[in-house]
Enzyme design. Structure first.
Site, PDB file in Angstrom:
ATOM      1  CG  HIS A  62      30.299  36.351  43.728  1.00  0.00           C
ATOM      2  ND1 HIS A  62      28.939  36.170  43.722  1.00  0.00           N
ATOM      3  CD2 HIS A  62      30.520  37.406  44.541  1.00  0.00           C
ATOM      4  CE1 HIS A  62      28.370  37.091  44.493  1.00  0.00           C
ATOM      5  NE2 HIS A  62      29.295  37.850  45.012  1.00  0.00           N
ATOM      6  CD  GLU A  63      33.224  37.294  47.103  1.00  0.00           C
ATOM      7  OE1 GLU A  63      33.624  38.478  47.202  1.00  0.00           O
ATOM      8  OE2 GLU A  63      32.089  36.939  47.480  1.00  0.00           O
TER       9      GLU A  63
ATOM     10  CG  HIS B  19      32.508  41.695  44.271  1.00  0.00           C
ATOM     11  ND1 HIS B  19      31.483  42.446  43.736  1.00  0.00           N
ATOM     12  CD2 HIS B  19      31.901  40.727  45.008  1.00  0.00           C
ATOM     13  CE1 HIS B  19      30.321  41.955  44.140  1.00  0.00           C
ATOM     14  NE2 HIS B  19      30.544  40.913  44.898  1.00  0.00           N
TER      15      HIS B  19
ATOM     16  CD  GLU C 286      26.994  42.348  45.816  1.00  0.00           C
ATOM     17  OE1 GLU C 286      27.194  41.143  45.539  1.00  0.00           O
ATOM     18  OE2 GLU C 286      27.836  43.046  46.420  1.00  0.00           O
TER      19      GLU C 286
END
Ligand SMILES: *[C@@H]1O[C@H](CO)[C@@H](O)[C@H](O)[C@H]1NC(C)=O
Ligand SMILES: *[C@@H]1O[C@H](CO)[C@@H](O)[C@H](O)[C@H]1NC(C)=O
Ligand SMILES: *[C@@H]1O[C@H](CO)[C@@H](O)[C@H](O)[C@H]1NC(C)=O
Ligand SMILES: CC(=O)N[C@H]1CO[C@H](CO)[C@@H](O)[C@@H]1O
Length: 303
Positions: free
Chosen positions: A114-115, A119, A150
């Site tokens: 995710h991070e 992102h 997101e």
């Protein structure tokens, strides 16, 4: 019908969708706490977290090359973060902050997908694109990205989990929906339907009531609805989305990919390792649909 009414109906439909997903998990596990224990596994010690983060960065080629062996992502393990993890830029260095009390054996890798892989990689892939600046975004008419950003990151959190129940995104959606109609204390009691632990419930309440001048009144911080909204949009269009391009183009909405791809710079872009095998990735998206009992027919009517 006026737009705000349509929007209200839409939010109400999505909210009942969110409730259905959480009730499904409650039927299977009994409570959120049991779901967390069964699917997340144990909490990790600080040194185990370090070990896994390092391994992950090696896998994603984030350890720095040549003479500069230094990791270029700073890692901050803390128990002082309202969310589970975040990726920010501090003193012009990318910084990954992980909430130690949210780092579980089976969930940590998803958090890193995710991070870091979503992102951070989308951020660096964006940096040399013609739309990297505010002016560039305007010039090329880029759509807002929050829900894609997101949604994609949230999908990557649950990818490859044995049970990819969309608990976090649905609970956030539901909490915001109820917060818009309830006071802080009503909300706290209402969430008891899904979460027993008062500390967890408290955190969700604080998160959605942040920035409200009077928390005794209905009202909320609605940014937290982008997670579920984005997940469902991406799943709805998953057969048409080129996910590698969606990563490569940087901070763009899935709706802009086709239109922008001929203008994009595609050299030296970072594509997450788990996106290299697209067939396997597609299978995983399908599994997320199945486990959460989402059907294409339903998503088409919803979105
Ligand atoms: C993050 O840490 C805080 C402080 O320890 C804790 O209250 C909270 O539950 C954690 N947040 C999440 C989402 O796990
Ligand atoms: C780590 O993150 C926490 C929470 O955001 C912050 O308070 C702390 O200053 C950070 N520590 C470092 C060394 O950056
Ligand atoms: C989108 O995200 C940015 C950065 O987090 C935030 O400043 C902005 O308010 C968000 N917009 C919406 C519509 O949620
Ligand atoms: C097109 C683009 O922005 N590519 C960049 C992606 O990030 C790497 C850093 O890892 C840059 O070197 C590329 O220029």
């Amino acid at each position: 019908m006026p737009l705000y009414l349509l929007l209200l109906i839409f939010k109400c439909l999505l909210s009942s969708q969110a409730v259905r997903i959480m009730e499904l998990a409650l039927q299977k596990y009994g409570s959120y706490e049991k779901f967390e224990q069964a699917t997340g596994g144990n909490l990790l010690t600080k040194s185990r977290i370090w070990y896994h983060v390092k391994k992950y960065m090696e896998k994603e080629g984030c350890m720095g090359e040549g003479r500069e062996k230094k990791r270029y992502i700073v890692v901050n393990l803390t128990d002082d973060l309202l969310s589970r993890a975040s990726m920010t830029v501090v003193n012009s260095r990318p910084t990954l902050t992980i909430n130690i009390s949210a780092a579980r054996e089976q969930w940590l890798e998803g958090m890193l997908r995710h991070e870091i892989s979503t992102h951070f990689f989308r951020g660096i892939n964006n940096s040399h694109q013609p739309w990297s600046s505010g002016g560039g975004r305007k010039k090329h008419g880029l759509r807002p990205i929050n829900s894609t950003e997101e949604g994609l990151a949230s999908i990557h959190s649950v990818l490859f989990r044995k049970d990819p129940t969309l608990w976090h995104a649905t609970l956030l959606y539901y909490t915001v929906y109820q917060a818009s109609r309830m006071s802080f204390s009503q909300l706290f009691h209402n969430l008891g339907r899904f979460v027993h632990d008062p500390n967890t419930r408290w955190d969700y309440c604080v998160r959605t009531k942040q920035g409200q001048t009077d928390t005794a009144l209905p009202g909320c911080f609605s940014k937290d609805q982008v997670y579920l909204d984005g997940i469902l949009k991406i799943l709805r269009h998953r057969d048409k989305i080129d996910f590698q391009l969606l990563m490569a183009l940087g901070k763009v909405s899935y709706e802009d990919v086709e239109r922008l791809k001929s203008l994009a710079l595609l050299e030296h872009v970072r594509i997450p390792h788990f996106l290299q095998d697209q067939a396997r990735y597609t299978e995983q998206l399908h599994k997320i649909m199945e486990v959460n009992q989402l059907t294409d027919e339903e998503l088409c009517t919803l979105i």
